[in-house]
Design an enzyme around this catalytic site. Structure first.
Site, PDB file in Angstrom:
ATOM      1  N   HIS A  28       0.837  -1.208   0.000  1.00 51.71           N
ATOM      2  CA  HIS A  28       0.000   0.000   0.000  1.00 51.71           C
ATOM      3  C   HIS A  28       0.868   1.253   0.000  1.00 51.71           C
ATOM      4  O   HIS A  28       0.644   2.187  -0.777  1.00 51.71           O
ATOM      5  CB  HIS A  28      -0.925  -0.011   1.212  1.00 51.71           C
ATOM      6  CG  HIS A  28      -1.471   1.348   1.570  1.00 51.71           C
ATOM      7  ND1 HIS A  28      -2.371   2.022   0.773  1.00 51.71           N
ATOM      8  CD2 HIS A  28      -1.218   2.157   2.636  1.00 51.71           C
ATOM      9  CE1 HIS A  28      -2.657   3.194   1.329  1.00 51.71           C
ATOM     10  NE2 HIS A  28      -1.969   3.301   2.456  1.00 51.71           N
ATOM     11  N   HIS A  30       4.460   6.690   5.969  1.00 53.42           N
ATOM     12  CA  HIS A  30       3.290   7.236   6.656  1.00 53.42           C
ATOM     13  C   HIS A  30       2.581   6.241   7.577  1.00 53.42           C
ATOM     14  O   HIS A  30       1.895   6.642   8.508  1.00 53.42           O
ATOM     15  CB  HIS A  30       2.300   7.829   5.641  1.00 53.42           C
ATOM     16  CG  HIS A  30       1.416   6.822   4.969  1.00 53.42           C
ATOM     17  ND1 HIS A  30       1.844   6.015   3.928  1.00 53.42           N
ATOM     18  CD2 HIS A  30       0.115   6.483   5.186  1.00 53.42           C
ATOM     19  CE1 HIS A  30       0.854   5.246   3.532  1.00 53.42           C
ATOM     20  NE2 HIS A  30      -0.215   5.496   4.281  1.00 53.42           N
ATOM     21  N   ASP A  31       2.773   4.943   7.367  1.00 48.42           N
ATOM     22  CA  ASP A  31       2.078   3.939   8.193  1.00 48.42           C
ATOM     23  C   ASP A  31       3.002   3.195   9.157  1.00 48.42           C
ATOM     24  O   ASP A  31       2.566   2.210   9.770  1.00 48.42           O
ATOM     25  CB  ASP A  31       1.390   2.905   7.284  1.00 48.42           C
ATOM     26  CG  ASP A  31      -0.025   3.327   6.897  1.00 48.42           C
ATOM     27  OD1 ASP A  31      -0.549   4.290   7.480  1.00 48.42           O
ATOM     28  OD2 ASP A  31      -0.604   2.702   5.990  1.00 48.42           O
ATOM     29  N   ASP A  43      -2.274   9.367   0.037  1.00 44.35           N
ATOM     30  CA  ASP A  43      -2.841   8.252   0.806  1.00 44.35           C
ATOM     31  C   ASP A  43      -4.337   8.143   0.561  1.00 44.35           C
ATOM     32  O   ASP A  43      -4.876   7.055   0.344  1.00 44.35           O
ATOM     33  CB  ASP A  43      -2.546   8.466   2.291  1.00 44.35           C
ATOM     34  CG  ASP A  43      -2.965   7.287   3.153  1.00 44.35           C
ATOM     35  OD1 ASP A  43      -2.972   6.145   2.647  1.00 44.35           O
ATOM     36  OD2 ASP A  43      -3.293   7.503   4.335  1.00 44.35           O
ATOM     37  N   ARG A  82      11.745 -10.682  35.199  1.00 41.57           N
ATOM     38  CA  ARG A  82      13.085 -10.729  34.615  1.00 41.57           C
ATOM     39  C   ARG A  82      13.055 -11.433  33.250  1.00 41.57           C
ATOM     40  O   ARG A  82      13.732 -11.038  32.311  1.00 41.57           O
ATOM     41  CB  ARG A  82      14.051 -11.456  35.553  1.00 41.57           C
ATOM     42  CG  ARG A  82      14.635 -10.554  36.635  1.00 41.57           C
ATOM     43  CD  ARG A  82      15.729 -11.277  37.390  1.00 41.57           C
ATOM     44  NE  ARG A  82      15.188 -12.187  38.391  1.00 41.57           N
ATOM     45  CZ  ARG A  82      15.755 -13.328  38.760  1.00 41.57           C
ATOM     46  NH1 ARG A  82      16.873 -13.731  38.195  1.00 41.57           N
ATOM     47  NH2 ARG A  82      15.201 -14.090  39.687  1.00 41.57           N
TER      48      ARG A  82
END
Length: 491
Positions: free
Chosen positions: A71, A118-119, A257, A428
């Site tokens: 994308h 951007h993502d 986008d 831990r």
């Protein structure tokens, strides 16, 4: 019109300079700086993880269905196209007037990398993952923070700093992207490149009700956390960006986008068999006029006729989606470019209080139509909702598993970090699973605090909660799934 000079907002200053920086830089040195940014971004782990993060369908095995990476690559291409269209639309005199001469290649590179990045802050399982993180902290943070107050168990450790608790309850992918590049990965990108992904400008410590009306869109979501306040302040000072405003190139990234994902989500739904091209054609023909006329009050028959011809052309084409994509995206790119130029003064200042494509025009009606189809027929599909619920359970379960790291005070947690044999054993073991870069970010933040400070307990706990959010949100879908199964002892 006040003076517009983009050269003051497109420069090579970084948070850490190896030599004294002076601006403006010449085009060649600027391009080299942005090429350096490109290398840092492309080679970062955050970009590689996008290949196994959800766009719409989590844990998808069909490679033809988009991941966040594929994308983002498509958004890259649209971002380049918008920049090229803007420059092609401006005369040589306008380019000189706006301080854009010789900056096309530099701006194209910055926008392209902003689109790719951007993502990167999105958690596993997409926006449902964001909701899962926020809901878990909304359910547990108050009780957890009260346990740490040694003076009064009825009071939260955040009693003197309630804005820090508010910040933790607003996990946002956009804000996490800023944290990734500045604090966790420490990419030392130019401020210009980093500003390209600062989509929203409200700090996590500010209430929504405090947003000025003139910045309602710019500040509708959290854009950065308290932990990155100093970084954003330095970025804004370097680029002459006023509080609540954004960088002009972020508008282009946002438009790219918007253009890309609207059609992509529906194309993936067709690939998955959720919709057919015949059903999609019918929905486009029905919903577009409804939005145009009923929602936007535009009785534009010529626009309706264009949509009908676009659909018919796609149906006749040997490749339905190539035809549809070209016919819809090219006019949208041209319109976004024109909106950028028409509103260039406000965009230059970063005060333009809307997205380039959200102007209630017939172009806006196109993206709104695609979004409505996705909402009604894709996102609400049984398979998608099932996967989202599974993602919610996985993220909530992982946070439950790591809760022991938040049940203890700072002194005990520091013993755990040192693997003190007297510290709780389970905690831990859990700390050993946290990435070194996340632990280093925490320890650096704590090193700047004074233990004698009244706010130390709140600030330490804030950074510890961020540590856990960093780890969970950085997981890929598959890693989160595997980690959940391992911790829950599921074969």
């Amino acid at each position: 019109m006040s003076k517009i000079d983009f050269s003051t907002k497109i420069h090579a200053q970084r948070p850490y300079e190896s030599k004294i920086f002076s601006k403006p830089s010449n085009p060649l040195s600027l391009q080299r700086a942005f090429e350096s940014d490109r290398g840092r971004i492309i080679n970062s782990a955050a970009i590689r993880r996008l290949q196994q993060k959800t766009q719409v369908f989590p844990l998808e095995k069909n490679a033809a269905v988009r991941s966040r990476l594929t994308h983002s690559m498509e958004v890259q291409q649209v971002g380049r196209f918008i920049v090229q269209t803007i420059f092609a639309s401006l005369s040589a005199e306008q380019l000189k007037l706006f301080g854009l001469t010789h900056l096309e290649r530099c701006i194209e590179s910055v926008v392209e990398m902003s689109c790719l990045m951007h993502d990167i802050g999105n958690p596993p399982f997409g926006h449902f993952g964001e909701q899962a993180i926020n809901q878990w902290f909304a359910l547990h943070l108050t009780d957890l923070s009260k346990q740490l107050n040694e003076q009064d168990t009825r009071q939260s450790v955040f009693q003197h700093r309630p804005e820090l608790a508010s910040d933790l309850l607003q996990f946002e992918g956009n804000a996490q992207a800023i944290r990734l590049i500045s604090s966790l990965l420490n990419l030392n990108l130019t401020y210009t490149q980093a500003a390209g992904i600062l989509k929203y400008t409200r700090p996590g410590t500010a209430a929504t009700s405090a947003t000025p009306p003139g910045q309602s869109y710019l500040m509708k979501k959290v854009g950065y956390y308290y932990s990155e306040t100093e970084y954003i302040n330095n970025l804004s000072a370097s680029l002459n960006i006023d509080y609540g405003c954004r960088h002009p190139l972020s508008y282009i990234m946002e438009a790219a986008d918007d253009i890309s994902y609207c059609l992509a989500d529906i194309e993936d739904a067709v690939e998955k068999g959720i919709l057919s091209t015949a059903q999609l054609s019918q929905l486009l023909a029905e919903i577009y006029p409804e939005i145009l006329i009923d929602k936007f009050a535009l009785n534009d028959q010529s626009a309706i006729d264009k949509m009908r011809k676009t659909i018919e052309k796609a149906q006749r084409s040997p490749n339905y989606f190539i035809s549809l994509r070209v016919s819809l995206s090219h006019p949208l790119v041209k319109h976004a470019s024109q909106q950028f130029i028409t509103n260039i003064e406000a965009i230059y200042r970063g005060s333009y209080n809307q997205a380039l494509l959200e102007d209630k025009s017939h172009y806006h009606a196109i993206t709104e139509t695609l979004k409505q189809i996705a909402i009604k027929y894709v996102f609400s599909h049984r398979e998608v909702e099932k996967l989202e619920l599974q993602g919610y359970r996985i993220i909530s379960g992982l946070l439950d598993c790591y809760r022991p790291l938040l049940n203890i005070d700072a002194n005990v947690f520091h013993k755990i970090l040192q693997q003190d044999k007297h510290a709780p054993l389970i905690a831990r073991h859990l700390v050993k699973k946290l990435p070194e870069k996340h632990l280093l970010t925490y320890t650096k933040a704590i090193a700047l605090l004074k233990q004698s400070d009244l706010d130390y307990p709140a600030l330490e706990y804030y950074h510890r909660c961020r540590l856990l959010q960093d780890y969970i949100s950085g997981m890929t879908d598959q890693f989160a799934y595997d980690e959940y199964r391992m911790l829950m002892v599921i074969d």
